[in-house]
Scaffold this active site. Structure first.
Site, PDB file in Angstrom:
ATOM      1  N   GLU A  19       0.822  -1.210   0.000  1.00  0.00           N
ATOM      2  CA  GLU A  19       0.000   0.000   0.000  1.00  0.00           C
ATOM      3  C   GLU A  19       0.860   1.266   0.000  1.00  0.00           C
ATOM      4  OE1 GLU A  19      -3.041   0.248  -0.631  1.00  0.00           O
ATOM      5  OE2 GLU A  19      -3.543  -1.882  -0.528  1.00  0.00           O
TER       6      GLU A  19
ATOM      7  N   GLY B  40      10.092   7.133  -6.473  1.00  0.00           N
ATOM      8  CA  GLY B  40       9.658   8.506  -6.256  1.00  0.00           C
ATOM      9  C   GLY B  40       9.012   8.728  -4.906  1.00  0.00           C
TER      10      GLY B  40
ATOM     11  N   TYR C  81      -6.443   6.272   4.426  1.00  0.00           N
ATOM     12  CA  TYR C  81      -6.666   5.204   3.445  1.00  0.00           C
ATOM     13  C   TYR C  81      -5.890   3.944   3.813  1.00  0.00           C
ATOM     14  CZ  TYR C  81      -5.599   2.330  -0.567  1.00  0.00           C
ATOM     15  OH  TYR C  81      -5.384   1.246  -1.373  1.00  0.00           O
TER      16      TYR C  81
ATOM     17  N   ASP D 277      -9.805   5.377  -2.008  1.00  0.00           N
ATOM     18  CA  ASP D 277      -8.661   5.886  -2.768  1.00  0.00           C
ATOM     19  C   ASP D 277      -9.189   6.560  -4.036  1.00  0.00           C
ATOM     20  OD1 ASP D 277      -9.397   3.794  -4.440  1.00  0.00           O
ATOM     21  OD2 ASP D 277      -7.385   2.944  -4.603  1.00  0.00           O
TER      22      ASP D 277
END
Length: 351
Positions: free
Chosen positions: A49, A93, A132, A150
Protein backbone atom coordinates in the site's frame (compact mmCIF):
# COMPACT_ATOMS: atom_id res chain seq x y z
CA UNK A 1 -28.75 8.62 -1.41
CA UNK A 2 -29.41 4.95 -2.14
CA UNK A 3 -32.12 2.92 -0.40
CA UNK A 4 -30.90 0.29 2.04
CA UNK A 5 -32.26 -2.48 -0.18
CA UNK A 6 -30.28 -1.05 -3.10
CA UNK A 7 -27.13 -0.84 -0.98
CA UNK A 8 -27.41 -4.48 0.04
CA UNK A 9 -27.91 -5.41 -3.61
CA UNK A 10 -24.86 -3.34 -4.62
CA UNK A 11 -22.71 -5.05 -1.99
CA UNK A 12 -23.82 -8.51 -3.06
CA UNK A 13 -23.28 -7.78 -6.75
CA UNK A 14 -19.81 -6.35 -6.22
CA UNK A 15 -18.63 -9.18 -3.98
CA UNK A 16 -19.96 -11.79 -6.42
CA UNK A 17 -18.10 -10.02 -9.23
CA UNK A 18 -14.92 -9.89 -7.12
CA UNK A 19 -15.17 -13.62 -6.34
CA UNK A 20 -15.26 -14.30 -10.09
CA UNK A 21 -13.05 -11.59 -11.57
CA UNK A 22 -11.07 -9.76 -8.90
CA UNK A 23 -7.39 -9.24 -9.64
CA UNK A 24 -4.73 -11.70 -8.55
CA UNK A 25 -1.95 -9.67 -6.93
CA UNK A 26 1.15 -11.04 -5.20
CA UNK A 27 0.26 -9.49 -1.82
CA UNK A 28 -3.45 -10.33 -2.02
CA UNK A 29 -5.27 -13.16 -0.28
CA UNK A 30 -8.31 -13.88 -2.42
CA UNK A 31 -11.44 -15.64 -1.09
CA UNK A 32 -10.30 -19.02 -2.42
CA UNK A 33 -6.91 -18.53 -0.76
CA UNK A 34 -8.58 -17.77 2.55
CA UNK A 35 -10.78 -20.85 2.19
CA UNK A 36 -7.55 -22.83 1.76
CA UNK A 37 -6.28 -21.53 5.11
CA UNK A 38 -4.11 -18.58 4.03
CA UNK A 39 -4.19 -15.28 5.88
CA UNK A 40 -3.19 -11.79 4.80
CA UNK A 41 0.24 -10.69 6.08
CA UNK A 42 -0.09 -7.11 7.41
CA UNK A 43 3.60 -6.45 6.72
CA UNK A 44 3.28 -7.45 3.05
CA UNK A 45 0.01 -5.53 2.67
CA UNK A 46 1.47 -2.43 4.33
CA UNK A 47 4.52 -2.51 2.04
CA UNK A 48 2.33 -2.81 -1.03
CA UNK A 49 0.00 0.00 0.00
CA UNK A 50 2.85 2.43 0.72
CA UNK A 51 4.53 1.59 -2.59
CA UNK A 52 1.30 1.90 -4.57
CA UNK A 53 0.72 5.50 -3.49
CA UNK A 54 1.13 7.52 -6.71
CA UNK A 55 2.58 4.39 -8.38
CA UNK A 56 1.12 1.73 -10.68
CA UNK A 57 0.93 -1.96 -9.81
CA UNK A 58 3.36 -3.04 -12.61
CA UNK A 59 5.95 -0.47 -11.51
CA UNK A 60 5.63 -1.15 -7.78
CA UNK A 61 5.56 -4.97 -7.86
CA UNK A 62 9.31 -5.58 -8.52
CA UNK A 63 10.18 -3.18 -5.68
CA UNK A 64 7.79 -4.99 -3.34
CA UNK A 65 9.38 -8.31 -4.23
CA UNK A 66 12.92 -6.97 -3.70
CA UNK A 67 12.01 -5.55 -0.30
CA UNK A 68 10.49 -8.82 0.90
CA UNK A 69 13.57 -10.76 -0.21
CA UNK A 70 15.96 -8.41 1.58
CA UNK A 71 13.70 -7.60 4.56
CA UNK A 72 11.43 -10.63 5.17
CA UNK A 73 9.88 -9.14 8.32
CA UNK A 74 9.09 -5.69 9.66
CA UNK A 75 11.85 -6.15 12.26
CA UNK A 76 14.35 -6.85 9.48
CA UNK A 77 13.24 -3.61 7.85
CA UNK A 78 13.51 -1.70 11.13
CA UNK A 79 17.02 -3.04 11.73
CA UNK A 80 18.22 -2.17 8.23
CA UNK A 81 20.41 0.81 7.42
CA UNK A 82 18.22 3.61 6.14
CA UNK A 83 20.52 4.30 3.22
CA UNK A 84 20.04 0.73 2.02
CA UNK A 85 16.27 1.26 2.08
CA UNK A 86 16.59 4.51 0.13
CA UNK A 87 18.84 2.77 -2.40
CA UNK A 88 16.31 -0.01 -2.99
CA UNK A 89 13.55 2.59 -3.20
CA UNK A 90 15.33 4.69 -5.84
CA UNK A 91 13.07 5.03 -8.88
CA UNK A 92 9.77 4.78 -6.99
CA UNK A 93 9.66 8.51 -6.26
CA UNK A 94 8.01 10.37 -3.37
CA UNK A 95 10.98 9.54 -1.17
CA UNK A 96 9.37 10.65 2.08
CA UNK A 97 7.51 7.33 1.83
CA UNK A 98 10.79 5.43 2.14
CA UNK A 99 11.94 7.47 5.13
CA UNK A 100 8.58 6.99 6.84
CA UNK A 101 8.67 3.29 5.99
CA UNK A 102 11.86 2.89 7.99
CA UNK A 103 10.58 5.09 10.81
CA UNK A 104 7.28 3.20 10.99
CA UNK A 105 9.04 -0.16 11.08
CA UNK A 106 11.11 1.08 14.02
CA UNK A 107 7.99 2.11 15.93
CA UNK A 108 6.35 -1.27 15.30
CA UNK A 109 9.53 -3.01 16.50
CA UNK A 110 10.02 -0.85 19.60
CA UNK A 111 6.47 -0.09 20.72
CA UNK A 112 4.44 -3.03 19.39
CA UNK A 113 6.96 -5.90 19.75
CA UNK A 114 7.16 -6.26 16.00
CA UNK A 115 3.41 -6.95 15.64
CA UNK A 116 1.19 -4.67 13.58
CA UNK A 117 -1.69 -2.97 15.44
CA UNK A 118 -5.02 -4.57 14.58
CA UNK A 119 -7.31 -1.54 14.48
CA UNK A 120 -7.69 1.42 12.17
CA UNK A 121 -7.37 3.81 15.12
CA UNK A 122 -4.05 2.32 16.26
CA UNK A 123 -2.67 2.08 12.74
CA UNK A 124 -3.37 5.78 12.23
CA UNK A 125 -0.91 6.57 15.02
CA UNK A 126 2.00 5.17 13.01
CA UNK A 127 4.25 7.45 10.91
CA UNK A 128 3.47 7.47 7.22
CA UNK A 129 0.10 5.73 7.61
CA UNK A 130 -2.87 7.89 6.66
CA UNK A 131 -6.62 7.23 6.66
CA UNK A 132 -6.67 5.20 3.45
CA UNK A 133 -3.77 2.92 4.40
CA UNK A 134 -5.02 2.42 7.97
CA UNK A 135 -8.51 1.54 6.75
CA UNK A 136 -7.10 -0.85 4.14
CA UNK A 137 -4.81 -2.78 6.48
CA UNK A 138 -7.46 -3.01 9.21
CA UNK A 139 -10.07 -4.34 6.79
CA UNK A 140 -7.91 -6.70 4.74
CA UNK A 141 -5.80 -8.13 7.54
CA UNK A 142 -8.03 -7.88 10.60
CA UNK A 143 -11.57 -7.89 9.18
CA UNK A 144 -12.48 -4.51 10.69
CA UNK A 145 -15.37 -2.78 8.93
CA UNK A 146 -13.76 0.40 7.60
CA UNK A 147 -14.37 2.89 4.81
CA UNK A 148 -11.59 2.42 2.22
CA UNK A 149 -11.38 5.36 -0.19
CA UNK A 150 -8.66 5.89 -2.77
CA UNK A 151 -8.73 7.56 -6.18
CA UNK A 152 -10.37 4.54 -7.80
CA UNK A 153 -13.12 4.49 -5.17
CA UNK A 154 -13.71 8.23 -5.58
CA UNK A 155 -14.21 7.74 -9.30
CA UNK A 156 -16.66 4.85 -8.84
CA UNK A 157 -18.63 6.68 -6.16
CA UNK A 158 -18.76 9.89 -8.20
CA UNK A 159 -20.45 8.03 -11.04
CA UNK A 160 -22.78 5.88 -8.96
CA UNK A 161 -24.14 8.95 -7.16
CA UNK A 162 -23.46 11.47 -9.96
CA UNK A 163 -21.69 13.82 -7.58
CA UNK A 164 -21.54 17.33 -9.00
CA UNK A 165 -19.16 18.76 -6.38
CA UNK A 166 -15.58 18.79 -7.69
CA UNK A 167 -12.47 17.15 -6.30
CA UNK A 168 -10.40 17.78 -4.32
CA UNK A 169 -12.53 20.36 -2.47
CA UNK A 170 -15.45 17.99 -1.90
CA UNK A 171 -13.37 14.97 -0.88
CA UNK A 172 -15.21 14.64 2.43
CA UNK A 173 -18.53 14.30 0.56
CA UNK A 174 -17.11 11.51 -1.62
CA UNK A 175 -15.85 9.75 1.50
CA UNK A 176 -19.21 10.10 3.24
CA UNK A 177 -21.10 8.58 0.30
CA UNK A 178 -18.54 5.80 -0.07
CA UNK A 179 -19.15 4.99 3.60
CA UNK A 180 -22.86 4.46 2.95
CA UNK A 181 -21.96 1.56 0.64
CA UNK A 182 -19.29 -0.13 2.79
CA UNK A 183 -20.55 -3.36 4.42
CA UNK A 184 -19.99 -4.85 7.85
CA UNK A 185 -19.39 -8.30 6.36
CA UNK A 186 -16.32 -9.12 4.25
CA UNK A 187 -14.94 -5.56 4.56
CA UNK A 188 -11.51 -6.49 3.19
CA UNK A 189 -12.91 -8.21 0.13
CA UNK A 190 -15.33 -5.35 -0.46
CA UNK A 191 -12.55 -2.74 -0.22
CA UNK A 192 -10.37 -4.62 -2.67
CA UNK A 193 -13.37 -5.23 -4.93
CA UNK A 194 -14.35 -1.57 -5.26
CA UNK A 195 -10.72 -0.60 -5.88
CA UNK A 196 -10.51 -3.31 -8.56
CA UNK A 197 -13.73 -2.04 -10.09
CA UNK A 198 -12.21 1.41 -10.48
CA UNK A 199 -8.86 0.09 -11.72
CA UNK A 200 -10.17 -2.35 -14.32
CA UNK A 201 -13.79 -1.45 -15.23
CA UNK A 202 -14.71 2.06 -14.10
CA UNK A 203 -11.59 3.58 -15.62
CA UNK A 204 -11.07 7.32 -16.17
CA UNK A 205 -11.40 7.62 -19.96
CA UNK A 206 -12.86 4.41 -21.39
CA UNK A 207 -15.00 2.73 -18.75
CA UNK A 208 -16.26 -0.77 -19.59
CA UNK A 209 -19.80 -0.03 -18.48
CA UNK A 210 -21.26 -3.12 -20.15
CA UNK A 211 -19.10 -5.30 -17.90
CA UNK A 212 -19.81 -3.41 -14.69
CA UNK A 213 -21.76 -5.22 -11.95
CA UNK A 214 -23.14 -1.83 -10.85
CA UNK A 215 -24.31 -0.60 -14.24
CA UNK A 216 -27.98 -0.74 -13.24
CA UNK A 217 -27.35 1.59 -10.29
CA UNK A 218 -25.02 4.10 -11.94
CA UNK A 219 -26.62 7.55 -12.13
CA UNK A 220 -23.94 8.87 -14.49
CA UNK A 221 -24.44 5.96 -16.90
CA UNK A 222 -28.20 6.54 -16.91
CA UNK A 223 -27.44 9.91 -18.51
CA UNK A 224 -24.71 8.43 -20.74
CA UNK A 225 -22.16 10.68 -19.08
CA UNK A 226 -19.83 8.47 -17.01
CA UNK A 227 -16.65 10.17 -18.20
CA UNK A 228 -17.98 13.54 -17.01
CA UNK A 229 -17.28 12.29 -13.47
CA UNK A 230 -15.62 12.86 -11.14
CA UNK A 231 -15.77 16.60 -11.50
CA UNK A 232 -12.43 18.22 -10.84
CA UNK A 233 -11.14 21.72 -10.35
CA UNK A 234 -9.07 22.53 -13.43
CA UNK A 235 -5.38 22.27 -12.68
CA UNK A 236 -3.14 25.22 -13.33
CA UNK A 237 -0.25 24.72 -15.73
CA UNK A 238 2.83 23.40 -13.93
CA UNK A 239 5.38 26.11 -13.20
CA UNK A 240 8.92 25.58 -14.48
CA UNK A 241 11.95 25.74 -12.22
CA UNK A 242 15.55 25.90 -13.40
CA UNK A 243 18.94 25.00 -12.01
CA UNK A 244 22.32 23.48 -12.70
CA UNK A 245 23.97 20.23 -11.64
CA UNK A 246 27.68 19.41 -11.51
CA UNK A 247 29.12 15.98 -12.29
CA UNK A 248 32.68 15.83 -11.00
CA UNK A 249 34.73 12.73 -11.84
CA UNK A 250 38.02 11.26 -10.71
CA UNK A 251 39.44 7.80 -11.25
CA UNK A 252 36.14 6.26 -12.50
CA UNK A 253 34.23 7.77 -9.57
CA UNK A 254 31.69 10.60 -9.32
CA UNK A 255 31.12 13.02 -6.49
CA UNK A 256 27.80 12.64 -4.68
CA UNK A 257 26.32 14.48 -1.72
CA UNK A 258 23.37 13.56 0.46
CA UNK A 259 20.36 15.84 0.26
CA UNK A 260 18.84 17.15 3.52
CA UNK A 261 16.07 15.01 5.02
CA UNK A 262 13.60 17.85 4.79
CA UNK A 263 12.54 18.86 1.32
CA UNK A 264 12.26 17.24 -2.07
CA UNK A 265 14.28 14.00 -2.53
CA UNK A 266 15.11 14.19 1.17
CA UNK A 267 17.81 11.81 2.34
CA UNK A 268 18.69 10.68 -1.18
CA UNK A 269 22.09 10.99 -2.83
CA UNK A 270 22.61 13.52 -5.60
CA UNK A 271 25.00 15.70 -7.53
CA UNK A 272 26.02 19.12 -6.23
CA UNK A 273 24.07 21.92 -7.84
CA UNK A 274 22.33 25.26 -7.57
CA UNK A 275 19.00 25.91 -5.91
CA UNK A 276 15.96 25.26 -8.10
CA UNK A 277 14.04 28.37 -9.08
CA UNK A 278 14.69 31.15 -11.55
CA UNK A 279 17.35 30.60 -14.21
CA UNK A 280 20.64 31.00 -12.29
CA UNK A 281 22.65 33.95 -13.57
CA UNK A 282 26.03 32.65 -12.41
CA UNK A 283 25.62 28.88 -11.91
CA UNK A 284 29.36 28.14 -11.72
CA UNK A 285 29.51 29.97 -8.39
CA UNK A 286 27.70 26.93 -6.94
CA UNK A 287 30.15 24.40 -8.40
CA UNK A 288 31.90 22.18 -5.83
CA UNK A 289 35.35 23.32 -7.02
CA UNK A 290 36.81 25.87 -9.39
CA UNK A 291 37.48 23.90 -12.59
CA UNK A 292 37.09 24.30 -16.32
CA UNK A 293 33.50 23.05 -16.36
CA UNK A 294 32.06 21.84 -19.66
CA UNK A 295 28.36 22.46 -20.22
CA UNK A 296 26.54 19.45 -21.69
CA UNK A 297 24.32 20.01 -24.71
CA UNK A 298 21.23 18.26 -23.34
CA UNK A 299 19.05 19.87 -20.68
CA UNK A 300 17.63 17.46 -18.11
CA UNK A 301 13.85 17.72 -17.83
CA UNK A 302 11.98 16.08 -14.97
CA UNK A 303 8.37 16.51 -13.83
CA UNK A 304 7.54 16.51 -10.12
CA UNK A 305 4.02 16.73 -8.73
CA UNK A 306 3.94 20.50 -8.47
CA UNK A 307 6.50 21.72 -11.01
CA UNK A 308 8.66 20.85 -13.99
CA UNK A 309 12.42 21.00 -13.46
CA UNK A 310 14.98 21.89 -16.13
CA UNK A 311 18.64 21.45 -15.29
CA UNK A 312 21.79 22.41 -17.16
CA UNK A 313 24.48 19.79 -16.57
CA UNK A 314 28.18 20.62 -16.22
CA UNK A 315 30.98 18.06 -16.11
CA UNK A 316 34.64 18.22 -15.12
CA UNK A 317 37.58 16.09 -13.94
CA UNK A 318 39.03 16.55 -10.45
CA UNK A 319 42.75 16.33 -9.72
CA UNK A 320 42.11 14.20 -6.61
CA UNK A 321 39.34 13.18 -4.18
CA UNK A 322 39.86 15.95 -1.66
CA UNK A 323 36.47 17.53 -2.40
CA UNK A 324 33.92 16.91 0.36
CA UNK A 325 31.28 14.33 -0.43
CA UNK A 326 31.00 10.65 -1.32
CA UNK A 327 33.09 9.39 -4.21
CA UNK A 328 30.93 6.71 -5.78
CA UNK A 329 32.54 4.18 -8.15
CA UNK A 330 30.66 4.27 -11.44
CA UNK A 331 30.67 0.48 -11.64
CA UNK A 332 28.76 0.36 -8.32
CA UNK A 333 26.49 3.37 -8.89
CA UNK A 334 23.38 1.20 -8.52
CA UNK A 335 24.31 0.70 -4.87
CA UNK A 336 23.79 4.38 -4.12
CA UNK A 337 20.41 5.98 -3.45
CA UNK A 338 20.13 7.98 -6.66
CA UNK A 339 16.62 9.18 -7.57
CA UNK A 340 15.53 9.20 -11.19
CA UNK A 341 16.38 12.85 -11.85
CA UNK A 342 19.96 12.25 -10.67
CA UNK A 343 20.24 9.22 -12.95
CA UNK A 344 19.16 11.46 -15.82
CA UNK A 345 21.91 13.93 -14.90
CA UNK A 346 24.52 11.17 -14.92
CA UNK A 347 23.26 9.88 -18.27
CA UNK A 348 23.52 13.34 -19.83
CA UNK A 349 27.04 13.79 -18.47
CA UNK A 350 28.07 10.49 -20.11
CA UNK A 351 26.85 11.54 -23.54
Amino acid sequence: MKKQTDIVHLQEQLLAWYDRQGRILPWRIRPEDRDAGQAADPYAVWLSEIMLQQTTVPHATPYWQKFLVEFPTVIDLANADRDRILTLWAGLGYYARARNLHKCAGVIRDEYDGIFPRTEAELLKLPGIGPYTAATIAAICFDEATNIVDGNVERVVSRIFKIEAPLPKARSEYRRLAGTLAPQKRPGDYGQAIMDLGATICTPRSPKCADCPWQGHCEALKQSRPTDYPKKVKKAKLPVRHGAAFVLRHDECVLLRRRPDKGLLGGMMGFPGTDWGDIPTEPLKSAPINRNWEKCETVVKHVFTHFELRLDVYRAEAMDKSVNGVWAPLKDIKDFALPTVMKKILSVSNA
